[in-house]
Design a protein around this motif. Structure first.
Motif: not given
Length: 533
Positions: A307-315, A317-321
């Protein structure tokens, strides 16, 4: 000027398939100049906007035209809409609604109790289509007491009844002239006649739709006279249209990849905004088909989600884990059932235990002659789902799982999911006013995505019994205990994988004023916007 904020879906019964125009008797169309018109993109055709049905109608368009009896306000408070007030009997089975006086449909006819009765009964006659919505099956009788009062009798008490009346579909009101000659809206409507703030005045299939301000509207009228919605399926084409001034606004998660949003945000000639959490991005796992019918495989997939990679790099930072199935602020979102940490080692052990072994010379794990393979269909129009799933495909293949992604047109995707032809798929929760009870309720309805998530698990029978109980529980202590059991089963049996708390975001040019969001992720609050001179 750049603004960044955090806060918290017609065919007009066509004789020609390519185009249709709704007559001026319905409207006051096309009288404004460019300063009275807002143009935005949408990834799909808006469909027939039948208020009593679903796909291919887009929810945001249905909400522009049709009103409910009651609305969902801040903090879940039920507020007056077409009904000015209501009374509930002591046993919780009878609801009497008093309608606002003088409410007119867009054709100039008056909203009456008989018309409300006709709408609700039209939905009930098609109740099999609405099996996911408990309120429909529980309505026993609808009675017009007098021109402005209508009584709805339920077969039994049902705590979310008012909440379900606020939904965008299927319990919103259609004018009598909008009903077809058959009287049944199950197969379609004669015309989109509503009491809402907007009127459909022009429509060209697969091209665009135009809405004009409803001057009969009973509430605060829109500040803009006309809205043009262009159907643009590709995000790059949307961006080019914005840059050329062909559209003023791109609204909603999925229309732009996060990196595209961030790029536009950095340009000083656009306004940008991000909402607060509106729902939860979820991967649903089909427990009824191989190999995800194996609990160890489902658990391994949980541990393979970073989740951390998804939120930081794919999203970006527009969403939260996501730490739970429902985002903060929703009822029962404080129930913590646990979270599976990202751990490749644990995932490998689980797959080994299930008999899925790494084999020399083979790219994917095997069990005998069978390859460990999962299929993931998704809507080809959703840029974010595409990016997330392509990332998971790459990561899971490194773990020895052959991932087959299947981008489908929305209708094809919906048919495939209803038939259970998937191992996993994206299935965001629905936000207000649906979460938690309606999202959970659909997990027990056949041909629903969540049904496949729980049906093949060891807890399926108890899970279904608890869902049936919780939607009828009138005592808060009992209801909370049941939700705790339900959410724990979802976690323990690895039915769903929460990923992040979904937000909406928008990009607009400088011509648009009053930009904001509502708590409803499926609404575009066009009535609140205005155009600069």
């Amino acid at each position: 000027m750049k603004k960044t904020a955090v806060f918290g879906t017609i065919i007009c019964f066509v004789l020609l398939l390519t185009a249709c125009t709704i007559g001026k008797a319905n409207t006051g169309e096309g009288t404004g100049d460019i300063n009275d018109t807002l143009t935005l993109s949408w990834p799909l055709d808006i469909g027939p906007i039948n208020p009593h049905l679903y796909d291919p109608s887009e929810m945001f368009a249905q909400a522009l035209v049709y009103d409910p009896l009651v609305s969902y306000g801040d903090n879940g408070k039920i507020q007056p809409a077409l009904a000015a007030k209501w009374q509930v009997s002591e046993d919780g089975r009878n609801y009497t609604f008093t309608l606002r006086e003088g409410v007119l449909y867009s054709d100039g006819t008056t909203l009456t109790a008989e018309n409300v009765k006709r709408n609700i009964e039209a939905v009930i006659k098609n109740k099999d289509r609405h099996s996911w919505l408990e309120a429909i099956s529980l309505i026993d009788k609808v009675e017009a007491i007098d021109p402005l009062r209508v009584r709805i009798a339920l077969k039994e008490a049902y705590y979310p009844f008012l909440q379900e009346l606020t939904l965008i579909r299927p319990l919103r009101m259609l004018g009598d002239s909008g009903f077809p000659a058959s009287g049944s809206t199950a197969e379609g409507i004669a015309a989109p006649i509503g009491t809402g703030p907007w009127i459909l005045t022009n429509y060209v299939q697969d091209s665009h739709a135009e809405f004009s301000r409803n001057d009969h509207y009973w509430g605060e009228k829109p500040k803009i006279k006309r809205v043009v919605i262009k159907f643009i399926s590709d995000s790059q084409t949307r961006i080019m249209a914005l840059e050329k001034g062909e559209i003023d606004l791109i609204f909603g998660s999925g229309q732009l990849a996060p990196v595209e949003y961030q790029t536009l945000q950095q340009q000083s000639n656009y306004q940008t905004m991000v909402s607060g959490p509106l729902s939860t991005r979820v991967l649903a796992i089909n427990s009824t088909v191989a190999p995800t019918n194996e609990k160890e495989v489902r658990l391994a997939l949980q541990h393979l989600v970073d989740r951390k990679t998804i939120v930081e790099h794919l999203l970006d930072g527009l969403e939260e884990e996501a730490e739970s199935l429902f985002s903060p602020g929703f009822p029962y979102s404080d129930i913590k059932a646990g979270q599976y940490p990202y751990n490749i080692g644990t995932a490998m052990q689980l797959l080994d235990q299930a008999g899925w072994k790494a084999v020399d010379g083979k790219p994917f794990r095997m069990k005998g002659a069978e390859t460990l393979q999962v299929t993931i269909p998704y809507r080809s129009t959703d840029a974010i789902h595409k990016a997330l799933l392509e990332y998971l495909q790459s990561a899971w293949r490194e773990a020895g799982i052959d991932v087959k992604l299947q981008p489908d047109e929305p209708l094809v995707y919906t048919q495939k999911v209803k038939a259970g032809k998937f191992n996993l798929t994206m299935n965001d929760t629905w936000g207000v006013p649906y979460d938690p009870h309606m999202y959970i309720r659909t997990m027990t309805g056949e041909n629903q995505l969540g049904y496949y998530a729980q049906k093949g698990t060891a807890d399926s029978e108890t899970f279904t019994e608890n869902v049936e109980k919780v939607i009828r529980a009138t005592e808060e202590v009992e209801r909370r205990a049941l939700y705790e059991s339900i959410l724990q089963s979802i976690h323990d049996e690895s039915m769903l994988i929460p990923i992040s708390y979904r937000t909406n975001y928008l990009v607009a040019n400088e011509r648009v004023n009053g930009l904001q969001f509502t708590p409803h992720q499926y609404e575009v609050p066009l009535s609140l916007y205005e155009m600069k001179e």
